[in-house]
Design an enzyme around this catalytic site. Structure first.
Site, PDB file in Angstrom:
ATOM      1  N   LYS A   9      49.900  78.349  46.808  1.00 32.70           N
ATOM      2  CA  LYS A   9      48.446  78.165  46.733  1.00 32.70           C
ATOM      3  C   LYS A   9      48.077  76.678  46.627  1.00 32.70           C
ATOM      4  O   LYS A   9      48.954  75.838  46.394  1.00 32.70           O
ATOM      5  CB  LYS A   9      47.905  78.970  45.547  1.00 32.70           C
ATOM      6  N   TYR A  49      42.713  89.385  50.646  1.00 34.77           N
ATOM      7  CA  TYR A  49      42.551  89.853  49.268  1.00 34.77           C
ATOM      8  C   TYR A  49      41.538  91.003  49.160  1.00 34.77           C
ATOM      9  O   TYR A  49      40.948  91.216  48.101  1.00 34.77           O
ATOM     10  CB  TYR A  49      42.116  88.700  48.373  1.00 34.77           C
ATOM     11  N   ASN A 112      47.625  80.756  39.690  1.00 38.47           N
ATOM     12  CA  ASN A 112      49.025  81.098  39.403  1.00 38.47           C
ATOM     13  C   ASN A 112      50.029  80.625  40.454  1.00 38.47           C
ATOM     14  O   ASN A 112      51.118  81.150  40.575  1.00 38.47           O
ATOM     15  CB  ASN A 112      49.173  82.605  39.114  1.00 38.47           C
ATOM     16  N   HIS A 115      51.521  83.392  45.794  1.00 38.46           N
ATOM     17  CA  HIS A 115      51.272  84.802  46.103  1.00 38.46           C
ATOM     18  C   HIS A 115      52.506  85.349  46.797  1.00 38.46           C
ATOM     19  O   HIS A 115      53.098  84.669  47.624  1.00 38.46           O
ATOM     20  CB  HIS A 115      50.067  84.962  47.034  1.00 38.46           C
ATOM     21  N   GLU A 126      50.333  91.601  55.669  1.00 40.97           N
ATOM     22  CA  GLU A 126      49.977  90.210  55.378  1.00 40.97           C
ATOM     23  C   GLU A 126      50.576  89.250  56.405  1.00 40.97           C
ATOM     24  O   GLU A 126      49.930  88.275  56.801  1.00 40.97           O
ATOM     25  CB  GLU A 126      50.418  89.866  53.953  1.00 40.97           C
TER      26      GLU A 126
HETATM   27  P1  CMP Z   1      48.041  87.004  43.758  1.00 42.31           P
HETATM   28  O1  CMP Z   1      49.446  87.420  43.632  1.00 42.31           O
HETATM   29  O2  CMP Z   1      47.689  85.977  44.767  1.00 42.31           O
HETATM   30  O3  CMP Z   1      47.170  88.301  44.045  1.00 42.31           O
HETATM   31  C1  CMP Z   1      45.849  88.463  43.616  1.00 42.31           C
HETATM   32  C2  CMP Z   1      45.376  87.323  42.791  1.00 42.31           C
HETATM   33  O4  CMP Z   1      44.220  87.568  42.037  1.00 42.31           O
HETATM   34  C3  CMP Z   1      46.430  86.992  41.759  1.00 42.31           C
HETATM   35  O5  CMP Z   1      47.557  86.432  42.367  1.00 42.31           O
HETATM   36  C4  CMP Z   1      45.650  86.095  40.839  1.00 42.31           C
HETATM   37  O6  CMP Z   1      45.542  84.788  41.359  1.00 42.31           O
HETATM   38  C5  CMP Z   1      44.289  86.764  40.884  1.00 42.31           C
HETATM   39  N1  CMP Z   1      44.131  87.654  39.716  1.00 42.31           N
HETATM   40  C6  CMP Z   1      44.708  88.839  39.498  1.00 42.31           C
HETATM   41  N2  CMP Z   1      44.314  89.354  38.317  1.00 42.31           N
HETATM   42  C7  CMP Z   1      43.468  88.463  37.797  1.00 42.31           C
HETATM   43  C8  CMP Z   1      42.731  88.426  36.591  1.00 42.31           C
HETATM   44  N3  CMP Z   1      42.785  89.413  35.694  1.00 42.31           N
HETATM   45  N4  CMP Z   1      41.967  87.349  36.369  1.00 42.31           N
HETATM   46  C9  CMP Z   1      41.897  86.356  37.265  1.00 42.31           C
HETATM   47  N5  CMP Z   1      42.579  86.333  38.448  1.00 42.31           N
HETATM   48  C10 CMP Z   1      43.361  87.375  38.698  1.00 42.31           C
END
Ligand code: CMP
Length: 148
Positions: A9, A49, A112, A115, A126
Site C-alpha cells: 500500500k 474492495y 496496515n 493487502h 483480484e
Molecule cells: P486489506 O487486507 O487491504 O483488506 C481490507 C482493508 O480494510 C484492510 O486491509 C484494512 O486496511 C481495512 N480494514 C479492515 N478492517 C478495518 C477496520 N476495522 N477499521 C479500519 N480499516 C479496516
C-alpha cells in the site's frame, strides 16, 4: 502452484520498506510472477474492495489506497494464499504478531501496509482486476525443489 494477489500500500512506498517486505517473500521461497508500481483509479479501488462498501471504514480505505502509488504483485508457490496471509499477519494491527509484516511495520489497521488475497478464488478475481495476461510470467524459479 497457487497464486496470490499481493499489494504493498502507499505507506509502504512512502516509508521505504518495499524492498524489505518483498525480500521476506523471496526468502520464504515464493515466486514473483508479476510486479508493477501503479496509481489505482478510485473506481478500481472501489471495485477491488467492493465487499467492504457498506463498512464505516470504506471511505478511509479508498482514500488511503488511492493516496499514492502501490506495488501490485502476483506471488506464487505451494499453498501461496495461506502462506502469504500468515506472513502478513492479522488485519487488525493490535492482533498482528511481531515477526509478521503488519506486526512489524503497521501502526494502524487502516494503514496496515499490505493487502493479500484471502482465498484462491479471491486471488484469481483480484489478479484479473490488476493484471493483463501479458504482464504475468510463469517461469521455472530454479529453487523450487530446494523449497518444496
Ligand atoms: P486489506 O487486507 O487491504 O483488506 C481490507 C482493508 O480494510 C484492510 O486491509 C484494512 O486496511 C481495512 N480494514 C479492515 N478492517 C478495518 C477496520 N476495522 N477499521 C479500519 N480499516 C479496516
Amino acid at each position: 502452484m497457487e497464486r496470490s494477489y499481493v499489494m504493498l500500500k502507499p505507506g509502504a512506498l512512502q516509508r521505504r520498506i518495499v524492498g524489505e517486505i518483498i525480500s521476506r517473500f523471496e526468502k520464504k521461497g515464493l515466486t514473483i510472477q508479476a510486479m508493477k508500481m501503479m496509481s489505482i483509479p478510485k473506481e478500481t479501488a472501489e471495485h477491488h474492495y467492493g465487499e467492504h462498501k457498506d463498512k464505516p471504514f470504506f471511505a478511509d480505505l479508498i482514500g488511503y489506497i488511492t493516496s499514492g502509488p502501490v506495488v501490485a504483485m502476483i506471488i506464487a508457490g505451494e499453498d501461496a494464499v495461506r502462506s502469504v496471509r500468515a506472513m502478513c499477519g492479522a488485519t487488525k494491527v493490535e492482533e498482528a504478531l511481531p515477526g509478521t509484516i503488519r506486526g512489524d511495520f503497521a501502526g494502524a489497521t487502516t494503514k496496515n501496509v499490505i493487502h493479500a488475497s484471502d482465498a484462491p478464488d479471491t486471488a484469481e478475481r483480484e489478479i484479473g482486476i490488476f493484471f493483463e495476461e501479458d504482464e504475468i510470467i510463469e517461469y521455472d524459479a530454479g529453487n523450487t525443489h530446494w523449497v518444496y
